[in-house]
Design a protein around this motif. Structure first.
Motif, PDB file in Angstrom:
ATOM      1  N   VAL A  40      -8.331   9.793  -2.858  1.00 25.20           N
ATOM      2  CA  VAL A  40      -8.720   8.639  -2.048  1.00 25.20           C
ATOM      3  C   VAL A  40      -8.359   7.374  -2.815  1.00 25.20           C
ATOM      4  CG1 VAL A  40     -10.627   9.877  -0.919  1.00 25.20           C
ATOM      5  CG2 VAL A  40     -11.082   8.531  -2.979  1.00 25.20           C
ATOM      6  N   SER A  41      -8.445   6.234  -2.152  1.00 25.22           N
ATOM      7  CA  SER A  41      -8.135   4.971  -2.824  1.00 25.22           C
ATOM      8  C   SER A  41      -9.376   4.421  -3.529  1.00 25.22           C
ATOM      9  CB  SER A  41      -7.624   3.948  -1.812  1.00 25.22           C
ATOM     10  OG  SER A  41      -8.688   3.530  -0.968  1.00 25.22           O
ATOM     11  N   LYS A  42      -9.128   3.538  -4.503  1.00 19.71           N
ATOM     12  CA  LYS A  42     -10.240   2.853  -5.166  1.00 19.71           C
ATOM     13  C   LYS A  42     -11.066   2.065  -4.152  1.00 19.71           C
ATOM     14  CE  LYS A  42      -9.560   0.115  -8.547  1.00 19.71           C
ATOM     15  NZ  LYS A  42      -9.054  -0.784  -9.620  1.00 19.71           N
ATOM     16  N   GLN A  43     -10.390   1.433  -3.201  1.00 21.13           N
ATOM     17  CA  GLN A  43     -11.089   0.638  -2.199  1.00 21.13           C
ATOM     18  C   GLN A  43     -12.040   1.514  -1.385  1.00 21.13           C
ATOM     19  OE1 GLN A  43      -7.773   0.625  -2.705  1.00 21.13           O
ATOM     20  NE2 GLN A  43      -7.482  -1.422  -3.544  1.00 21.13           N
ATOM     21  N   THR A  44     -11.601   2.728  -1.089  1.00 19.87           N
ATOM     22  CA  THR A  44     -12.465   3.652  -0.352  1.00 19.87           C
ATOM     23  C   THR A  44     -13.711   3.966  -1.167  1.00 19.87           C
ATOM     24  OG1 THR A  44     -10.619   4.604   0.856  1.00 19.87           O
ATOM     25  CG2 THR A  44     -12.610   5.954   0.682  1.00 19.87           C
ATOM     26  N   ILE A  45     -13.526   4.225  -2.432  1.00 17.82           N
ATOM     27  CA  ILE A  45     -14.674   4.516  -3.299  1.00 17.82           C
ATOM     28  C   ILE A  45     -15.631   3.333  -3.311  1.00 17.82           C
ATOM     29  CG2 ILE A  45     -15.392   4.871  -5.695  1.00 17.82           C
ATOM     30  CD1 ILE A  45     -13.068   6.793  -6.012  1.00 17.82           C
ATOM     31  N   TYR A  46     -15.101   2.129  -3.488  1.00 12.85           N
ATOM     32  CA  TYR A  46     -15.975   0.951  -3.533  1.00 12.85           C
ATOM     33  C   TYR A  46     -16.613   0.646  -2.182  1.00 12.85           C
ATOM     34  CZ  TYR A  46     -14.888  -0.216  -8.343  1.00 12.85           C
ATOM     35  OH  TYR A  46     -14.796  -0.197  -9.701  1.00 12.85           O
ATOM     36  N   ARG A  47     -16.026   1.125  -1.104  1.00 12.22           N
ATOM     37  CA  ARG A  47     -16.661   0.964   0.201  1.00 12.22           C
ATOM     38  C   ARG A  47     -17.894   1.874   0.293  1.00 12.22           C
ATOM     39  NH1 ARG A  47     -12.268   1.414   3.331  1.00 12.22           N
ATOM     40  NH2 ARG A  47     -12.485   3.643   3.640  1.00 12.22           N
ATOM     41  N   TRP A  48     -17.839   3.024  -0.366  1.00 17.43           N
ATOM     42  CA  TRP A  48     -18.944   3.986  -0.318  1.00 17.43           C
ATOM     43  C   TRP A  48     -19.995   3.756  -1.400  1.00 17.43           C
ATOM     44  CZ3 TRP A  48     -15.027   8.560   0.164  1.00 17.43           C
ATOM     45  CH2 TRP A  48     -14.596   8.651   1.495  1.00 17.43           C
ATOM     46  N   TRP A  49     -19.567   3.316  -2.591  1.00 19.78           N
ATOM     47  CA  TRP A  49     -20.485   3.140  -3.716  1.00 19.78           C
ATOM     48  C   TRP A  49     -20.204   1.819  -4.412  1.00 19.78           C
ATOM     49  CZ3 TRP A  49     -17.762   7.890  -3.310  1.00 19.78           C
ATOM     50  CH2 TRP A  49     -18.543   8.993  -2.941  1.00 19.78           C
ATOM     51  N   PRO A  50     -21.233   1.106  -4.849  1.00 20.16           N
ATOM     52  CA  PRO A  50     -21.019  -0.184  -5.509  1.00 20.16           C
ATOM     53  C   PRO A  50     -20.599  -0.068  -6.977  1.00 20.16           C
ATOM     54  CG  PRO A  50     -23.355   0.252  -5.334  1.00 20.16           C
ATOM     55  CD  PRO A  50     -22.652   1.365  -4.599  1.00 20.16           C
ATOM     56  N   SER A  51     -20.817   1.116  -7.591  1.00 11.44           N
ATOM     57  CA  SER A  51     -20.551   1.240  -9.027  1.00 11.44           C
ATOM     58  C   SER A  51     -20.354   2.695  -9.416  1.00 11.44           C
ATOM     59  CB  SER A  51     -21.730   0.669  -9.824  1.00 11.44           C
ATOM     60  OG  SER A  51     -22.878   1.480  -9.603  1.00 11.44           O
ATOM     61  N   LYS A  52     -19.859   2.870 -10.624  1.00 13.90           N
ATOM     62  CA  LYS A  52     -19.714   4.212 -11.200  1.00 13.90           C
ATOM     63  C   LYS A  52     -21.089   4.874 -11.326  1.00 13.90           C
ATOM     64  CE  LYS A  52     -18.806   4.710 -15.710  1.00 13.90           C
ATOM     65  NZ  LYS A  52     -18.101   4.818 -17.013  1.00 13.90           N
ATOM     66  N   ALA A  53     -22.086   4.090 -11.702  1.00  8.24           N
ATOM     67  CA  ALA A  53     -23.447   4.632 -11.842  1.00  8.24           C
ATOM     68  C   ALA A  53     -23.957   5.168 -10.512  1.00  8.24           C
ATOM     69  CB  ALA A  53     -24.389   3.566 -12.379  1.00  8.24           C
ATOM     70  N   ALA A  54     -23.655   4.482  -9.415  1.00 10.61           N
ATOM     71  CA  ALA A  54     -24.105   4.937  -8.093  1.00 10.61           C
ATOM     72  C   ALA A  54     -23.444   6.258  -7.719  1.00 10.61           C
ATOM     73  CB  ALA A  54     -23.807   3.878  -7.041  1.00 10.61           C
TER      74      ALA A  54
END
Length: 194
Positions: A40-54
């Motif tokens: 998946v793209s980084k943008q997709t990840i950031y759409r789902w979670w605000p941080s690595k910790a999340a």
């Protein structure tokens, strides 16, 4: 019914987080690496979670807990039972992936208190419940003073193992014996006539 495609992708990211954590530790995990492994793209990840910790928090909340299936029975000897619990914890912390997991939990708790609370409920509550129940049983049996707060005793055991994990320090039998002896001296009911 099959999961929606986006749910499959989310699960792929969570699985990638669990694998990366076990292989390289929390500090080495990157959003770029997770995105590449999950496809998946980084943008997709950031759409789902605000941080690595999340991401880590969700991965741990949904994943299997190593060592969660361990059941320790009560014996007639509180000290022996507490040593058995520590021996199990020491065995668990002897594996590098479990040390990394414990360190990641500490990092997440420090950066996201709400997520940290949920994770600690999932990971620590069963431990605390066992220790509280075991100390309460010893109080009923007259081996532990009635004024001892069993939850405080449990906190000391969780804190000792967390500290050992944070430092990457083993819990050798001598250290376990010294801690259990110290706690037992502090909580023991007085012996009649002494």
């Amino acid at each position: 019914m099959p999961r929606p495609r986006s749910e499959n992708a989310r699960q792929s990211v969570l699985a990638a987080m669990r694998r990366a954590l076990a292989a390289d530790g929390y500090d080495a995990v990157t959003i770029e690496g997770l995105a590449a492994e999950a496809g998946v793209s980084k943008q997709t990840i950031y759409r789902w979670w605000p941080s690595k910790a999340a991401i880590l928090g969700e991965a741990l909340l949904e994943g299997a807990l190593p060592g969660a299936d361990v059941v320790l029975p009560f014996s007639d000897d509180l000290g022996a039972d507490l040593r058995a619990w520590f021996a199990t914890a020491a065995e668990h912390l002897a594996r590098a992936e479990n040390v990394e997991l414990a360190r990641a939990l500490i990092a997440v708790t420090a950066t996201d208190p709400q997520l940290g609370e949920a994770l600690n409920h999932r990971f620590a509550d069963p431990i605390v419940s066992w220790i509280v129940a075991r100390v309460a049983q010893a109080q009923e049996d007259g081996a532990v003073r009635a004024d001892v707060d069993a939850a405080v005793v449990a906190d000391q055991f969780v804190a000792a193992t967390s500290y050992a994990a944070l430092l990457g320090r083993p819990l050798p039998a001598e250290r376990v014996d010294a801690l259990v002896d110290l706690v037992m001296r502090g909580i023991a009911a007085p012996i009649p006539g002494h």
